[in-house]
Design a protein around this motif. Structure first.
Motif, PDB file in Angstrom:
ATOM      1  N   LYS A 139     -14.102  14.039  -4.364  1.00  0.00           N
ATOM      2  CA  LYS A 139     -13.481  12.751  -4.004  1.00  0.00           C
ATOM      3  C   LYS A 139     -13.023  12.784  -2.541  1.00  0.00           C
ATOM      4  O   LYS A 139     -13.160  11.805  -1.812  1.00  0.00           O
ATOM      5  N   LYS A 140     -12.500  13.932  -2.119  1.00  0.00           N
ATOM      6  CA  LYS A 140     -12.043  14.069  -0.733  1.00  0.00           C
ATOM      7  C   LYS A 140     -13.210  13.924   0.253  1.00  0.00           C
ATOM      8  O   LYS A 140     -13.026  13.484   1.384  1.00  0.00           O
ATOM      9  N   GLU A 141     -14.398  14.321  -0.208  1.00  0.00           N
ATOM     10  CA  GLU A 141     -15.599  14.195   0.637  1.00  0.00           C
ATOM     11  C   GLU A 141     -16.290  12.844   0.435  1.00  0.00           C
ATOM     12  O   GLU A 141     -17.417  12.644   0.868  1.00  0.00           O
ATOM     13  N   LYS A 142     -15.626  11.960  -0.315  1.00  0.00           N
ATOM     14  CA  LYS A 142     -16.115  10.591  -0.547  1.00  0.00           C
ATOM     15  C   LYS A 142     -17.418  10.522  -1.338  1.00  0.00           C
ATOM     16  O   LYS A 142     -18.295   9.701  -1.066  1.00  0.00           O
ATOM     17  N   GLY A 143     -17.534  11.404  -2.334  1.00  0.00           N
ATOM     18  CA  GLY A 143     -18.629  11.298  -3.293  1.00  0.00           C
ATOM     19  C   GLY A 143     -18.218  10.372  -4.432  1.00  0.00           C
ATOM     20  O   GLY A 143     -17.030  10.167  -4.675  1.00  0.00           O
ATOM     21  N   HIS A 144     -19.221   9.775  -5.126  1.00  0.00           N
ATOM     22  CA  HIS A 144     -18.922   8.927  -6.295  1.00  0.00           C
ATOM     23  C   HIS A 144     -19.061   9.769  -7.550  1.00  0.00           C
ATOM     24  O   HIS A 144     -20.126  10.329  -7.803  1.00  0.00           O
ATOM     25  N   LEU A 145     -17.977   9.811  -8.338  1.00  0.00           N
ATOM     26  CA  LEU A 145     -17.951  10.745  -9.465  1.00  0.00           C
ATOM     27  C   LEU A 145     -18.345  10.108 -10.793  1.00  0.00           C
ATOM     28  O   LEU A 145     -17.972   8.969 -11.087  1.00  0.00           O
ATOM     29  N   VAL A 146     -19.093  10.884 -11.587  1.00  0.00           N
ATOM     30  CA  VAL A 146     -19.305  10.569 -13.000  1.00  0.00           C
ATOM     31  C   VAL A 146     -18.894  11.811 -13.773  1.00  0.00           C
ATOM     32  O   VAL A 146     -19.339  12.910 -13.443  1.00  0.00           O
ATOM     33  N   LYS A 161      -8.118   9.468 -13.121  1.00  0.00           N
ATOM     34  CA  LYS A 161      -7.402  10.031 -11.959  1.00  0.00           C
ATOM     35  C   LYS A 161      -8.225   9.866 -10.680  1.00  0.00           C
ATOM     36  O   LYS A 161      -7.681   9.664  -9.604  1.00  0.00           O
ATOM     37  N   TYR A 162      -9.561   9.971 -10.821  1.00  0.00           N
ATOM     38  CA  TYR A 162     -10.402   9.930  -9.618  1.00  0.00           C
ATOM     39  C   TYR A 162     -11.293   8.693  -9.555  1.00  0.00           C
ATOM     40  O   TYR A 162     -12.298   8.693  -8.844  1.00  0.00           O
ATOM     41  N   ASN A 163     -10.913   7.670 -10.324  1.00  0.00           N
ATOM     42  CA  ASN A 163     -11.644   6.410 -10.268  1.00  0.00           C
ATOM     43  C   ASN A 163     -13.144   6.632 -10.506  1.00  0.00           C
ATOM     44  O   ASN A 163     -13.996   6.134  -9.771  1.00  0.00           O
ATOM     45  N   ALA A 164     -13.438   7.423 -11.538  1.00  0.00           N
ATOM     46  CA  ALA A 164     -14.825   7.804 -11.831  1.00  0.00           C
ATOM     47  C   ALA A 164     -15.307   7.135 -13.115  1.00  0.00           C
ATOM     48  O   ALA A 164     -14.501   6.631 -13.899  1.00  0.00           O
ATOM     49  N   ASP A 165     -16.630   7.140 -13.334  1.00  0.00           N
ATOM     50  CA  ASP A 165     -17.168   6.731 -14.626  1.00  0.00           C
ATOM     51  C   ASP A 165     -17.045   7.907 -15.584  1.00  0.00           C
ATOM     52  O   ASP A 165     -17.054   9.063 -15.154  1.00  0.00           O
TER      53      ASP A 165
END
Ligand code: NAP
Length: 272
Positions: A139-146, A161-165
């Protein structure tokens, strides 16, 4: 040479006898001519771990399962990344004040940086302690998480917590639609002795996906072998381990150790 000026460092966990940290840190202390020794300690509880560090004036400590979260309240100071992740894996003893850091999150993203993380879709398998640090780093590196996890509630909490799918691991239909740029296994699935087990359905592995496993026993997990046979680029679990250790060594000594030399030491002596 060990003498009356030798400074003490160590890893605290329970169990801890499998740890490869003494190998890399003792090698680095010798290589850089630092009069220090690094040992492995298995205290019965977290308060005993802190007492030991203070009483013996242990200069730096690696912290592993099960103390990473519970020791936070005993520290004199914690950096903001460790506080945000909710886990400390490194103590620096600065003239009696115990400072807490988390080097796992940086270590997880370092091997991925050459491939680019910003704007990429990154799928994390698992939602345990390691996944928390990995998700924070991505997230700190601005990746989109699933996030994919077996336990729905834990997976949903991490995703929130990390606004992920989030998808449960058994939701084959949705998982088949994900085409991640990067896939990271943070579960122990595939670890020795259950090396035939797989954390991700092979049918959905795309040759363009970069596949990283944080397990390093075995070094080449079944997931990594199968990914390579499909043409994926892969990153083994030693990479994260070595980077987290190198960051610790830097925090303790100000010196950046050579990751490749550390890797060789483990491959020569580490029984992987
Ligand atoms: P943890 O807190 O116990 O979390 C384990 C996660 O894996 C949980 O999300 C759990 O899912 C999932 N899991 C466990 N067994 C599973 C199974 N049979 N099928 C599907 N999912 C399963 O452990 P951790 O601290 O995150 O560590 C995980 C692994 O990473 C360990 O093997 C550890 O050695 C390795 N590790 C490596 C490094 C490194 O530097 N390379 C650093 C830290 C950890 P549920 O939520 O459903 O239980």
């Amino acid at each position: 040479m060990i003498d009356s000026f030798t400074q003490l460092y160590g890893v605290f966990g329970n169990p801890v006898r499998h740890s490869k940290s003494p190998l890399i840190h003792n090698f680095a202390f010798q290589y850089h001519n630092i009069n220090a020794v690094y040992l492995a300690f298995e205290p019965a509880g977290v308060s005993k771990c802190i007492d030991a560090v203070r009483t013996l004036n242990i200069k730096g400590a690696s912290i592993t399962i099960p103390f990473k979260e519970s020791l936070m309240e005993y520290l004199d100071w914690m950096d903001e990344d460790a506080a945000a992740i909710g886990a400390v894996n490194t103590i620096v003893n600065k003239e009696g004040s115990l400072l807490g850091f988390n080097t796992d999150y940086k270590a997880a993203v370092e091997p991925l940086k050459p491939f680019g993380i910003t704007g990429k879709q990154v799928c994390i398998l698992g939602a345990g302690g390691a996944a928390q640090a990995v998700a924070y780093g991505i997230k700190k590196e601005k990746g989109h998480l699933v996030i994919l996890n077996r336990n729905k509630k834990k997976g949903e909490n991490l995703a929130e917590k990390y606004n992920a799918d989030f998808f449960p691991l058994d939701d084959k239909e949705n998982i088949s639609k994900i085409q991640p740029d990067i896939l990271i296994n943070t579960t122990p699935v595939g670890m020795h002795p259950n090396i035939a087990h797989l954390s991700f359905p092979l049918d959905y592995l795309n040759p363009d996906t970069i596949v990283m496993d944080i397990i390093y026993n075995p070094l080449k997990t079944r997931l990594l072998k199968e990914a390579q046979s499909k043409g994926c680029r892969t990153i083994d679990g030693l990479s994260m381990f070595l980077h987290q250790g190198a960051h610790q060594f830097r925090l303790w000594t100000g010196i950046s150790p050579d990751i490749d030399l550390m890797r060789n030491i483990i491959l020569k002596n580490g029984d992987l």
